[in-house]
Enzyme design. Structure first.
Site, PDB file in Angstrom:
ATOM      1  N   HIS A   1     -36.100  37.103  54.577  1.00 26.67           N
ATOM      2  CA  HIS A   1     -36.975  37.429  53.308  1.00 26.67           C
ATOM      3  C   HIS A   1     -38.063  38.286  53.609  1.00 26.67           C
ATOM      4  CE1 HIS A   1     -37.167  35.309  49.175  1.00 26.67           C
ATOM      5  NE2 HIS A   1     -37.963  36.770  48.803  1.00 26.67           N
TER       6      HIS A   1
ATOM      7  N   LYS B   1     -28.962  32.267  52.017  1.00 30.09           N
ATOM      8  CA  LYS B   1     -29.738  33.551  52.482  1.00 30.09           C
ATOM      9  C   LYS B   1     -30.876  32.738  53.392  1.00 30.09           C
ATOM     10  CE  LYS B   1     -31.308  38.160  50.997  1.00 30.09           C
ATOM     11  NZ  LYS B   1     -32.762  37.897  50.763  1.00 30.09           N
TER      12      LYS B   1
ATOM     13  N   THR C   1     -30.304  31.588  47.895  1.00 27.20           N
ATOM     14  CA  THR C   1     -31.607  32.119  48.030  1.00 27.20           C
ATOM     15  C   THR C   1     -32.539  31.299  48.853  1.00 27.20           C
ATOM     16  OG1 THR C   1     -32.255  34.237  47.417  1.00 27.20           O
ATOM     17  CG2 THR C   1     -33.861  32.945  48.571  1.00 27.20           C
TER      18      THR C   1
ATOM     19  N   TYR D   1     -31.340  31.384  42.463  1.00 26.50           N
ATOM     20  CA  TYR D   1     -32.654  30.474  43.020  1.00 26.50           C
ATOM     21  C   TYR D   1     -32.147  29.545  42.358  1.00 26.50           C
ATOM     22  CZ  TYR D   1     -35.931  34.486  45.022  1.00 26.50           C
ATOM     23  OH  TYR D   1     -36.215  35.639  45.622  1.00 26.50           O
TER      24      TYR D   1
ATOM     25  N   SER E   1     -29.702  40.957  42.488  1.00 25.69           N
ATOM     26  CA  SER E   1     -31.018  39.294  42.152  1.00 25.69           C
ATOM     27  C   SER E   1     -30.943  39.079  41.243  1.00 25.69           C
ATOM     28  CB  SER E   1     -32.760  40.151  42.702  1.00 25.69           C
ATOM     29  OG  SER E   1     -33.757  39.728  42.444  1.00 25.69           O
TER      30      SER E   1
END
Length: 372
Positions: A262, A238, A163, A137, A114
């Site tokens: 999510h 995603k 994402t 992100y 992440s």
């Protein structure tokens, strides 16, 4: 964290690991990992939807040997269960993302780091030799986004997972009530100055404050194309729950999609991912990679997802429960448990290979199912 290490023989299922993790985590950490958005309807549906699906198994098939190998974006893995990107592994165990990535590497599967990790992407890359992807992100500061992409490439990550379902953060009531914040000594290690932005909020969730200050809510499909121009790495989107969005992702150059809501942490009332998976897989029709996460707790869940069109699945919370319970050993045991359960389910369903797992195996039950 508190309580002694749990008794190993008692940890036979993912749910066993969750119970052990809950006993060791602070209330704030457990609530952060466990909770979904608002009333938690989608959180419950992610699991309930699997229970509405029955496996109509085949008999008298030679299943003495089962082949669970898969190839994903050029990477061969021994079984189709990957580690999903989840934030703040350091909240679960002092080994943090290094322990989790080493466990995934030990089992030969892909670890997805992440952006909001408590260990830098470079340190995780250096700590384990296994295949790794990086979740991204897009920030308002496009220079920061570009730098993250360049760092991931330089460190040897093999794909980017963008994402796309988080223009703003869904309301996670437990985090707001708990005033969620990272304890002293833990930081968002890939974002050196993020803590100052988040700390500026005098109440509520640290993560919500960070997202509000940094994430770009104006993100559009044009930005997916922009990101593709920055990198030679394949990009997965995603957060897809619609076939038309999956097709648009491919049209923007994505290598595939992750069917995901999510972990039910964004829009409460969104569909369970296993419910929308078949239509998305049909729309993609082999032109890109289709992965899925959300609600997977058993090897039979993995079998159902593969039957309905996923090439592989990702698991998030199960990995965190293993990490909290037993550190890296716990992560390895959770992944091995799901791997072994999948192999058993394949044998009992009459499926010696992943290719033999097809949609004809699955029927929707007409019986009312109790809540998990």
């Amino acid at each position: 964290m508190h309580d002694p290490r749990p008794d190993h023989p008692s940890l036979l299922t993912v749910d066993d690991f969750e119970r052990a993790a809950r006993a060791r985590l602070t209330k704030m950490a457990y609530d952060y990992f466990r909770s979904g958005a608002d009333e938690g309807r989608t959180l419950r549906e992610n699991r309930r939807a699997f229970r509405r699906l029955e496996i109509h198994y085949r008999v008298l098939v030679d299943v003495a040997e089962r082949d669970t190998r898969a190839t994903l974006l050029g990477t061969s893995v021994p079984f189709p269960i990957l580690v999903a990107p989840t934030a703040y592994h350091g909240l679960a165990h002092e080994g943090a993302e290094i322990a989790s990535s080493r466990a995934a590497s030990e089992l030969g599967t892909i670890f997805t780091l992440s952006t909001l990790s408590t260990t830098s992407l470079e340190a995780v890359a250096a700590a384990s030799p296994g295949p790794k992807w990086f979740q991204l992100y897009v920030h308002k500061d496009r220079g920061l986004t570009r730098a993250l992409v360049e760092r991931a490439e330089s460190a040897g990550y093999q794909a980017l997972m963008l994402t796309v379902d988080t223009p703003i953060l869904g309301r996670r009531i437990a985090d707001v009530r708990n005033g969620f914040a990272l304890p002293e000594g833990l930081v968002m290690a890939n974002l050196a100055d993020a803590a100052a932005d988040a700390a500026a909020a005098d109440k509520g969730s640290l993560l919500a404050a960070y997202v509000a200050s940094r994430h770009d809510a104006s993100l559009t499909w044009r930005d997916v194309e922009w990101l593709g121009g920055l990198t030679r790495l394949p990009i997965l989107l995603k957060g897809i729950v619609r076939p038309d969005d999956a097709l648009r992702a491919l049209g923007c150059g994505a290598a595939g999609v992750v069917v995901s809501n999510h972990g039910a942490r964004q829009l409460d009332g969104a569909p369970a991912t296993i419910e929308v998976l078949p239509a998305i897989a049909d729309a993609v029709a082999g032109r890109g990679l289709v992965l899925m996460d959300g609600g997977i707790r058993w090897g039979t869940d993995v079998l159902k997802a593969l039957a309905l069109g996923a090439r592989a699945v990702l698991v998030g919370r199960p990995v965190l429960w293993g990490l909290a319970a037993l550190g890296g050993e716990g992560v390895a045991r959770v992944l091995a448990t799901l791997r072994d359960e999948l192999s058993t389910a394949m044998a009992l369903a009459g499926c010696p290979t992943l290719e033999s797992i097809d949609r004809d195996l699955i029927r929707r039950t007409r019986r009312s199912m109790p809540a998990p």
